[in-house]
Design an enzyme around this catalytic site. Sequence first.
Site, PDB file in Angstrom:
ATOM      1  N   GLY A   1      -3.919  -4.316   7.715  1.00  0.00           N
ATOM      2  CA  GLY A   1      -4.968  -3.330   7.940  1.00  0.00           C
ATOM      3  C   GLY A   1      -5.895  -3.644   9.086  1.00  0.00           C
TER       4      GLY A   1
ATOM      5  N   THR B   1       0.833  -1.197   0.000  1.00  0.00           N
ATOM      6  CA  THR B   1       0.000   0.000   0.000  1.00  0.00           C
ATOM      7  C   THR B   1       0.872   1.253   0.000  1.00  0.00           C
ATOM      8  OG1 THR B   1      -1.596  -1.224   1.321  1.00  0.00           O
ATOM      9  CG2 THR B   1      -1.681   1.162   1.518  1.00  0.00           C
TER      10      THR B   1
ATOM     11  N   THR C   1       0.599   1.468   6.545  1.00  0.00           N
ATOM     12  CA  THR C   1       0.620   0.409   5.541  1.00  0.00           C
ATOM     13  C   THR C   1       0.896  -0.902   6.274  1.00  0.00           C
ATOM     14  OG1 THR C   1       2.996   0.625   5.085  1.00  0.00           O
ATOM     15  CG2 THR C   1       1.502   1.940   3.722  1.00  0.00           C
TER      16      THR C   1
ATOM     17  N   GLY D   1      -9.769  -3.054   4.016  1.00  0.00           N
ATOM     18  CA  GLY D   1      -8.701  -2.927   4.999  1.00  0.00           C
ATOM     19  C   GLY D   1      -8.793  -1.587   5.694  1.00  0.00           C
ATOM     20  N   ASP D   2      -7.672  -1.139   6.223  1.00  0.00           N
ATOM     21  CA  ASP D   2      -7.661   0.146   6.919  1.00  0.00           C
ATOM     22  C   ASP D   2      -7.549   1.333   5.977  1.00  0.00           C
ATOM     23  OD1 ASP D   2      -5.054  -0.692   6.251  1.00  0.00           O
ATOM     24  OD2 ASP D   2      -4.163   0.629   7.753  1.00  0.00           O
TER      25      ASP D   2
HETATM   26  N1  GLY Z   1      -3.146  -1.761   4.815  1.00  0.00           N
HETATM   27  C1  GLY Z   1      -3.760  -2.222   3.643  1.00  0.00           C
HETATM   28  C2  GLY Z   1      -4.762  -3.258   3.869  1.00  0.00           C
HETATM   29  O1  GLY Z   1      -4.741  -3.948   4.881  1.00  0.00           O
HETATM   30  O2  GLY Z   1      -5.607  -3.455   3.010  1.00  0.00           O
END
Ligand code: GLY
Length: 364
Positions: A269, A215, A266, A245-246
């Site tokens: 998430g 990410t 990143t 995700g986050d």
């Molecule tokens: N940090 C990216 C995800 O978990 O999708």
Amino acid sequence: MSDLSRRSFLGGLAAVPAAGCAQLFADPDPAPATATRAGRRPVVIASGNGWWPEPGRASAVETAMKVIRDPARMAKRYGLLEAVVEGLAVQEDDPTDHSVGLGGLPNEDGVVQLDASVMYGPTHQAGAVGALENIQNPARVAMSVLRYTDHSFLVGKGAYDFARAMGLPHTELLTEEARQIWLYWRQKHSENDDWIAPPDDEVPQAIRDQVTWGTIHVSAVAPDGSIACGTTTSGLSWKIPGRLGDSPIVGAGMYCDNDVGTAGATGRGEESIVNCGAFSVVDNMRRGLEPQEACLELLKRLATNAKKRGLFKDGKPTFNISFYAARKDGAYGSACLVEGNEFAVIDGDSPTGRREKCGWVYDK
Ligand code: GLY
């Protein structure tokens, strides 16, 4: 940026040696690599894939900084956020970055679903999109949600229809290389289905290795102290369709407060979501912690909470996650859970970006 494969970066960290781990993991002692730097406004900080050492290769931090150094562009409404979104687009448009935009690795069905969010400090507005298909620049769509709607989050077909209404083209995001990586995963995934994988010597190393670069997050502080940030991703490879995700979650994958600073994440998430990751880092800075300390403090809490769910095997993290932070005065820092990640930064009148090592909680 981590050189861990996507599976280890987002799923199962395999690189932690066993020796000495029990004591180490029982009582983690954060080891600062690059301590918080004073920094010089303006500053742009990003995940490691935000800058490349190859001469002439476009990078997110330099692209964003070019906009920030152009007074005419910064005089426009949301000029600083435009800088962030243009920086993010460098990786969204790069088919070799297999976790962002074009060429991102797909979900378990072989469909690329993208997530992104952006935030603009001066007006404290946010925009986000999730599970967005066939649109190459989700951060651009998130910025349009912020600018041209009274909402903050669109998902799925609604997000796609909105993006098309805003004039963004329909694009097949699954590149041939990403399709081959997905197919190899699908064929190797289980002994209990009817897929048969070809012999390894018939599959190129790059496909077998499934190497990805994570990410991308970009945070920017303007010369006058204004703040903006954004995060964009194709998310966890092979995810269950519809998983968010986050990255598109305001306060988890990114967050900024124009009076304090900005942060983003990143990596794994789910762990950022349950700890309100980016919000907590900004809140730690509000309480007076330096940017790198703010990231480390959140990471230690995140680790404690993960252990409660048994996510640490033999005392070792089964995942990695990085946070990036910049304060209103230009100070910046970053930290990851397990040693080894880098972040990208450009500040003041530096002609080029650079990478620095993230601080960390657990030794590799
Ligand atoms: N940090 C990216 C995800 O978990 O999708």
